[in-house]
Design a protein around this motif. Structure first.
Motif, short mmCIF file in Angstrom:
data_model
loop_
_atom_site.label_atom_id
_atom_site.label_comp_id
_atom_site.label_asym_id
_atom_site.label_seq_id
_atom_site.Cartn_x
_atom_site.Cartn_y
_atom_site.Cartn_z
N UNK A 1 0.81 -1.23 0.00
CA UNK A 1 0.00 0.00 0.00
C UNK A 1 0.84 1.28 0.00
N UNK A 2 2.09 1.20 0.42
CA UNK A 2 2.97 2.36 0.26
C UNK A 2 3.21 2.60 -1.23
N UNK A 3 3.47 1.53 -1.97
CA UNK A 3 3.65 1.66 -3.42
C UNK A 3 2.38 2.25 -4.07
N UNK A 4 1.23 1.72 -3.71
CA UNK A 4 -0.03 2.21 -4.29
C UNK A 4 -0.31 3.65 -3.87
N UNK A 5 0.01 3.98 -2.62
CA UNK A 5 -0.21 5.34 -2.13
C UNK A 5 0.63 6.34 -2.92
N UNK A 6 1.89 6.01 -3.14
CA UNK A 6 2.75 6.92 -3.89
C UNK A 6 2.26 7.09 -5.32
N UNK A 7 1.77 6.00 -5.93
CA UNK A 7 1.23 6.09 -7.29
C UNK A 7 -0.02 6.96 -7.35
N UNK A 8 -0.74 7.06 -6.23
CA UNK A 8 -2.00 7.81 -6.20
C UNK A 8 -1.87 9.17 -5.52
N UNK A 9 -0.65 9.67 -5.39
CA UNK A 9 -0.43 11.03 -4.92
C UNK A 9 -0.50 11.27 -3.43
N UNK A 10 -0.33 10.24 -2.62
CA UNK A 10 -0.35 10.42 -1.17
C UNK A 10 1.01 10.96 -0.72
N UNK A 11 0.99 12.02 0.09
CA UNK A 11 2.20 12.56 0.70
C UNK A 11 2.42 11.76 1.99
N UNK A 12 3.32 10.78 1.94
CA UNK A 12 3.53 9.86 3.06
C UNK A 12 4.02 10.60 4.31
N UNK A 13 4.93 11.55 4.13
CA UNK A 13 5.45 12.30 5.29
C UNK A 13 4.34 13.08 5.99
N UNK A 14 3.52 13.75 5.21
CA UNK A 14 2.41 14.53 5.77
C UNK A 14 1.42 13.61 6.48
N UNK A 15 1.16 12.45 5.89
CA UNK A 15 0.25 11.49 6.48
C UNK A 15 0.80 10.97 7.81
N UNK A 16 2.07 10.60 7.83
CA UNK A 16 2.68 10.10 9.06
C UNK A 16 2.69 11.16 10.15
N UNK A 17 2.90 12.42 9.78
CA UNK A 17 2.89 13.51 10.76
C UNK A 17 1.50 13.64 11.39
N UNK A 18 0.45 13.54 10.56
CA UNK A 18 -0.92 13.63 11.08
C UNK A 18 -1.22 12.47 12.03
N UNK A 19 -0.84 11.25 11.64
CA UNK A 19 -1.13 10.09 12.46
C UNK A 19 -0.35 10.12 13.78
N UNK A 20 0.85 10.72 13.76
CA UNK A 20 1.66 10.82 14.98
C UNK A 20 1.14 11.91 15.92
N UNK A 21 0.54 12.97 15.35
CA UNK A 21 0.02 14.10 16.14
C UNK A 21 -1.38 14.46 15.66
N UNK A 22 -2.38 13.66 16.04
CA UNK A 22 -3.73 13.87 15.52
C UNK A 22 -4.39 15.18 15.93
N UNK A 23 -3.81 15.92 16.88
CA UNK A 23 -4.41 17.18 17.32
C UNK A 23 -4.04 18.37 16.45
#
Length: 197
Positions: free
Chosen positions: A63-85
């Motif tokens: 799903x990391x491969x698929x996410x990158x193909x579909x325009x997901x910013x992995x760093x931004x996503x990980x930052x949100x999941x680490x600090x949901x507030x």
């Protein structure tokens, strides 16, 4: 001998419950993959957010491969999941990712409050589609981890809270898919290493 393997694995009752939930949603999942009500980007964000909790190596790679193909910013996503507030850059995507994380943390039993928040920004059809994705990826995550627990058992060690019967049943259901993902990931690493040398 017990090992330091601490990933979430299926219990037999949970394997039956999640299999049933995923199975009931299989027609909707098939439809969503062909004619999605949500974007492919959102699908991958939801899949990775759930996987981030369950830590399945097979699902994370695929799903990391698929996410990158579909325009997901992995760093931004990980930052949100680490600090949901923190403030959400995109409210709909943020709420869906946080809901997926909550869904996994609650073992597929999200709170009424979390469901209500999801429903406040997504239509009924979109919510049903997100749930189809979540039950499928949750099943895949725990299948991958339970398969790894079985592989560990074959080495003479056992994973904490894992039982042989559940490992065998889950592995029989998922081994063909997991082995093909493992092989693709292994081949991908080899190609990457060859290109660097």
């Amino acid at each position: 001998m017990k090992s330091a393997f601490h990933k979430r694995v299926f219990t037999l009752p949970q394997l039956l419950r999640i299999s049933l939930q995923a199975g009931v949603r299989l027609p909707l999942l098939g439809k969503a993959l062909l004619l999605p009500a949500t974007s492919r980007k959102l699908r991958e964000q939801v899949m990775l957010a759930c996987t981030s909790v369950n830590d399945c190596r097979y699902c994370a790679w695929a799903h990391t491969h698929l996410a990158l193909k579909n325009g997901v910013d992995i760093e931004q996503m990980n930052a949100l999941l680490a600090s949901p507030d923190q403030p959400l850059a995109n409210e709909r995507e943020g709420i869906a990712m946080l809901y997926a994380q909550h869904f996994a943390e609650q073992s597929g039993k999200p709170s009424a409050e979390a469901k209500e928040r999801l429903s406040s920004v997504f239509s009924g059809a979109e919510v049903r589609e997100i749930h189809a994705y979540l039950y499928a990826i949750y099943f895949a995550n725990l299948s991958g981890n339970t398969f790894d627990a079985f592989l560990l058992r074959l080495q003479g060690k056992s994973a904490e809270n894992s039982h042989l019967l559940t490992e065998v049943i889950s592995s029989a259901l998922s081994a063909p898919v997991l082995i093909s993902i493992w092989w693709a990931a292994r081949s991908d690493r080899k190609v990457t290493l060859d290109s660097l040398s």
